[in-house]
Scaffold this motif. Structure first.
Motif, short mmCIF file in Angstrom:
data_model
loop_
_atom_site.label_atom_id
_atom_site.label_comp_id
_atom_site.label_asym_id
_atom_site.label_seq_id
_atom_site.Cartn_x
_atom_site.Cartn_y
_atom_site.Cartn_z
N LEU A 108 0.84 -1.21 0.00
CA LEU A 108 0.00 0.00 0.00
C LEU A 108 0.87 1.26 0.00
CD1 LEU A 108 -2.86 -0.97 2.47
CD2 LEU A 108 -3.13 -0.32 0.08
N ALA B 191 2.42 1.70 -3.44
CA ALA B 191 1.44 2.14 -4.42
C ALA B 191 1.07 3.61 -4.20
CB ALA B 191 0.19 1.26 -4.34
N SER B 192 0.78 3.99 -2.94
CA SER B 192 0.32 5.37 -2.73
C SER B 192 1.46 6.36 -2.94
CB SER B 192 -0.32 5.55 -1.36
OG SER B 192 0.42 4.90 -0.38
N VAL C 110 1.65 6.89 -6.64
CA VAL C 110 0.55 7.74 -7.10
C VAL C 110 0.83 9.20 -6.74
CG1 VAL C 110 -1.89 8.25 -6.79
CG2 VAL C 110 -1.15 5.90 -7.02
N VAL D 33 -3.73 12.82 -2.14
CA VAL D 33 -3.02 11.54 -2.15
C VAL D 33 -2.05 11.48 -0.97
CG1 VAL D 33 -1.57 9.99 -3.47
CG2 VAL D 33 -3.22 11.41 -4.64
#
Lengths: 246, 86, 150
Positions: free
Chosen positions: B12, B15-16, B19, B32
């Protein structure tokens, strides 16, 4: 030195650093293993001084001098912000417009504000017992004050936030930390040594010697620093306008 | 099997963070970043570092978004004033 | 592997994964809702983790997130008020569903804890979390309509 020579120096240094890092990584204990030479010693020292939260013992007792450095960094950073974001000659202040916030949001903000302040104080006070401490609690308490801006308007926040006093508080709290350290010298040992106060009973609010005192100093310093920092940002975003030709 | 939650938290975070880097608009980036802060706090908790997790939550959930959004707002207003002069 | 850890893993992977997907794509109104729900989903996950590890003091993380998470959403709701007024988010179904999940997790933890001070703390966290997220959702869908300039 030519560009080429500089590149070679950089590459040599980088290669040396890489070799050292790889050598260090190869001898690291395995992930999640049960051998923690430093950890075992830190836990032993913190239990000997009856501090239930080993992290607090490391931060405010075994490595209290490092925390002094971190506090100075925050202090200097906020000072820099205050200088950079001051009102310059070609800027003027506009009165912030009153805001009409929906009633449930306003009520929520006013109800949660005291709860959040209390939580901040609780986290500072229980720093030596449970996760948390001066930094975390100070940030929570300072954020809580800004619920007044979010739930009402900027004028409401300004009424409870005389920035000058918070600046004084910031400086006072920083000096309190240093003074507590010097008091250790007077006690006959070393700067910031935890020998001044009795260690108390394990797992109670008054345990840990000077750890709660230093925690409180850091809590006040961080809370004041964050308030001053946000005040400068809010001033710039809400009040200060550049003089324009209109 | 207890490592599964660590793997989930690490994925996680990766991924974040990706992003957050890939988002161009600063306002959306701040959104985000707020989620990234929460995910990082979860990672610190599963690695048994609740003190660090608490610091991350205290700073990342409200303070960082507020600083970022105030800065974005100031810059936008300045841009609008410049346009008004023209 | 105890059941609490499994529940925490599943809720964090599913909930935060979905929130991350929501915040990374789509129009602004979807992103702010996803940011709000990330708090509402992570907080029960943190509480479940505290139970899974058998460390009651980890509940403080849930407490701080339940307090400050909605405040973060209020920040976005206030400073993005102009953008959101043109295209207000409507996600009441989702908000109440996630609030229900949070309430279920807190109830299960309360039953496991039994009547004590720890249970009171859990209930406070649950109340703060649910009210905070519902209010933040309200703020996103036009709570700051009367705010201009400051």
């Amino acid at each position: 030195m030519t560009r080429r020579a500089r590149l070679w120096v950089l590459l040599t240094g980088g290669a040396g650093l890489a070799v050292l890092l790889v050598a260090a990584c190869l001898r690291l204990p395995h992930f999640g293993g049960d051998r923690h030479p430093y950890g075992d010693r830190a836990v032993h020292a913190s239990l000997a001084r009856r501090t239930a939260n080993t992290i607090s013992s490391v931060n405010f007792d075994q490595r209290a001098f490092d925390t002094l450095g971190e506090m100075t960094i925050l202090f200097a950073a906020v000072l820099g912000c205050v200088v950079l974001l001051r009102q310059t000659q070609d800027e003027r202040r506009a009165r912030p417009e009153p805001a009409d916030v929906a009633r449930p949001v306003r009520r929520y903000a006013l109800l949660v504000l005291p709860v959040a302040l209390l939580t901040g104080l609780y986290i500072v006070a229980h720093g030596q017992l449970s996760p948390g401490g001066g930094f975390q609690g100070g940030v929570v308490a300072a954020t809580a004050l800004h619920l007044l801006y979010l739930g009402a308007d900027y004028a409401a926040l300004e009424r409870v936030r005389p920035v000058g006093r918070y600046e004084v508080g910031d400086a006072l709290a920083s000096s309190a930390y240093v003074v507590t350290g010097i008091a250790g010298l007077i006690g006959g040992t070393a700067f910031l040594a935890n020998t001044l106060l009795p260690y108390g009973t394990f797992n109670t609010l008054s345990s840990g010697g000077t750890v709660p005192l230093l925690n409180a100093a850091i809590g006040m310093e961080v809370a004041c620093a964050v308030v001053v920092l946000l005040a400068r940002f809010l001033d710039q975003a809400v009040e200060i306008e550049e003089e324009s030709g209109r | 099997m207890a490592d599964a939650v660590i793997v989930v938290a690490l994925l996680l975070v990766a991924a974040s963070a990706t992003v957050a880097v890939a988002t161009r608009d600063p306002m959306r980036q701040a959104l985000v970043l707020a989620v990234l802060g929460v995910v990082l706090a979860v990672l610190f908790t599963v690695l048994q570092a609740p003190d660090v997790g608490l610091s991350q939550l205290a700073v990342g959930s409200a303070l960082t978004p507020l600083l970022l959004m105030l800065a974005v707002r100031k810059i936008r207003r300045r841009g609008r004033e410049k346009e008004g002069e023209r | 592997m105890n059941g609490w850890l499994l529940a925490a893993t599943v809720s964090l992977a599913g909930g935060l994964g979905a929130a991350l997907w929501g915040v990374a794509t789509g129009p602004l109104r979807r992103r702010v809702v996803a940011q709000n729900l990330s708090t509402a989903l992570a907080c029960p996950g943190l509480l479940l983790l505290s139970q899974a590890y058998g460390r009651p003091s980890y509940v403080d993380l849930g407490l701080v997130l339940a307090l400050l998470g909605p405040v973060g959403t209020l920040v976005f709701a206030r400073l993005l008020a102009d953008e959101l007024a043109e295209d207000p988010p409507r996600a009441w179904g989702l908000t109440w569903t996630v609030a229900g999940l949070g309430a279920a997790a807190v109830t299960a933890l309360c039953v496991a804890t039994g009547p004590s001070r720890a249970m009171v703390k859990l209930l406070v966290v649950g109340a703060l979390l649910i009210s905070g997220n519902v209010i933040a959702s309200r703020a996103l869908s036009g709570g700051f309509r009367g705010v201009r300039g400051g």
